[in-house]
Design a protein around this motif. Structure first.
Motif, PDB file in Angstrom:
ATOM      1  N   VAL A  29     -87.783 -27.380  60.411  1.00 40.06           N
ATOM      2  CA  VAL A  29     -86.634 -26.164  59.579  1.00 40.06           C
ATOM      3  C   VAL A  29     -86.501 -24.852  59.593  1.00 40.06           C
ATOM      4  N   THR A  34     -81.901 -26.711  58.062  1.00 43.13           N
ATOM      5  CA  THR A  34     -81.797 -27.965  57.506  1.00 43.13           C
ATOM      6  C   THR A  34     -79.868 -28.169  58.347  1.00 43.13           C
ATOM      7  N   TRP A  37     -79.791 -34.136  59.783  1.00 41.89           N
ATOM      8  CA  TRP A  37     -81.063 -34.579  59.771  1.00 41.89           C
ATOM      9  C   TRP A  37     -81.133 -35.979  60.356  1.00 41.89           C
ATOM     10  N   ARG A  54     -84.709 -36.036  55.298  1.00 45.92           N
ATOM     11  CA  ARG A  54     -84.055 -35.449  54.632  1.00 45.92           C
ATOM     12  C   ARG A  54     -84.962 -35.122  52.944  1.00 45.92           C
ATOM     13  N   TRP A  57     -87.955 -33.848  52.404  1.00 46.47           N
ATOM     14  CA  TRP A  57     -87.334 -31.928  52.399  1.00 46.47           C
ATOM     15  C   TRP A  57     -86.650 -31.243  51.145  1.00 46.47           C
ATOM     16  N   ARG A  62     -89.084 -28.340  49.915  1.00 49.94           N
ATOM     17  CA  ARG A  62     -87.799 -27.538  49.846  1.00 49.94           C
ATOM     18  C   ARG A  62     -88.839 -25.524  48.766  1.00 49.94           C
TER      19      ARG A  62
END
Length: 359
Positions: A29, A34, A37, A54, A57, A62
């Motif tokens: 990332v 992003t 994916w 995904r 994350w 995040r």
DNA sequence: AAAGTCTACAACCGCAGATCC
DNA sequence: AGGATCTGCGGTTGTAGACTT
């Protein structure tokens, strides 16, 4: 040309993520950002499904996420928002910075639901159990739902988010079709035009129906009837059927719905300005969303229908009018909802559904 | 101490709408 | 235009650690 599939599920690793795998996602990332994916497993050197990457994350890696426990303030906020929004976790999570819908959902299911139950409150309706039982006893006094008093006066249109209740959707569909037919056949104003504009501007789903005069009594054998509300004003263009917006129906920072598909009537908003419902709604919105800029009326506080291009300020917006009963209110808030709507949902809705079922 | 149960939360599943080709 | 895929969402399951018996 067909796209490659997301992943071959039989050959990818599943289950808990290791720190090494997390590091690969983070490295990916930071280099590529992003998005897309499906390419992440290959580019990052992971034997995982893109969807799984995904999720890892968005729910865990995040950098803007909090990983500490929920504060009492957050707890209160979740309870208040759940009271309004129900289990629309993503909507609730939007008001809790650093929390994901998954976080909120888990916290609700493991802690808050039990906490409310211990307090004697039904976590589904947020009503005290004692009240639910007494309501039930009152209702069961009638042998058959058909002969039950259906609604106090819900001569209103109810807007239901699609997908929120598939059973309800099935009930609503034929009713809505009838409404559409009636409206387009009997008015010069095109229902579909109205609906399209409404959806675009107000981000509403096309789920609207009219239930009017569905009252009967225990002693009466008459069936509820479904009729169209008054949509024709004597001194102006026809009004679209009114509706009561559900929580989460947002018209935030959008141009006020205007143009040739919505009626304009001077003075309608004046009724609102003096209405106590606004205060109810504002208070409720403030309580549920302490950080929201609640309170500024649409149309820059002017008591008139907006013109094309007018914008709204603040979280509270209304295109709602109460009146003599010829038509109900329709309205919506940025993130909150009219007090009467929550009542509609928690108190009136069961009977409302009964009425539809009987119909 | 070991087995069973509970709790918290990470992860997955499947659906629906959006987007892409 | 239509089918395939992507994305977002809510519901459910899996699992590790804590707690109880």
């Amino acid at each position: 040309m067909k796209r490659p599939p997301c992943c071959d599920k039989s050959n990818v690793k599943r289950g808990l993520w290791t720190p090494e795998e997390d590091a690969k996602i983070l490295a990916y990332v930071s280099t590529y950002g992003t998005g897309n994916w499906t390419l992440v497993p290959e580019k990052a050197g992971l034997n995982r499904c893109g969807k799984s990457c995904r999720l890892r994350w968005t729910n865990y890696l995040r950098p803007d996420l909090k990983h500490d426990g929920f504060s009492p303030e957050e707890e209160d906020l979740i309870i208040n928002l759940h009271k309004i929004f129900g289990s629309r976790w993503s909507l609730i999570a939007k008001h809790l910075p650093g929390r994901t819908d998954n976080d909120v959902k888990n916290y609700w299911n493991t802690k808050l639901k039990k906490k409310l139950q211990k307090m004697g409150i039904d976590p589904l309706t947020h009503k005290p159990f004692s009240q639910i039982f007494s309501d039930f006893e009152n209702m069961s006094g009638c042998p058959n739902a058909r002969h039950r008093q259906i609604l106090p006066a819900p001569s209103c249109l109810t807007q239901v988010p699609a997908g929120s209740n598939s059973h309800l959707d099935a009930i609503m569909k034929p009713v809505m079709e009838q409404v559409h037919e009636n409206f387009t056949a009997e008015n010069h104003l095109s229902w579909s035009q109205y609906q399209v504009a409404n959806q675009e501007v107000m981000q509403l789903q096309p789920y609207q129906c009219v239930l009017s005069e569905v009252t009967s009594s225990c002693s009466s054998s008459s069936s509820p009837t479904l009729t169209r509300l008054n949509t024709q004003q004597s001194d102006g263009p026809p009004l679209p059927p009114p509706f009561v917006a559900w929580t989460g129906d947002s018209i935030s920072h959008q141009p006020f719905p205007t143009g040739n598909v919505l009626p304009k009537r001077e003075g309608d908003l004046q009724d609102i300005v003096s209405s106590s419902s606004i205060n109810c709604a504002s208070d409720m919105a403030k309580q549920a969303l302490p950080n929201a800029p609640v309170g500024t009326m649409a149309c820059k506080n002017e008591a008139k229908w907006a013109e094309p291009g007018d914008s709204c300020e603040g979280a509270l917006e209304l295109d709602c009018h109460f009146g003599d009963g010829s038509y109900s209110c329709f309205g919506s808030f940025t993130d909150a909802i009219l007090d009467r709507d929550s009542k509609m949902r928690s108190e009136l809705f069961p009977e409302f559904i009964d009425g539809l079922l009987d119909y």
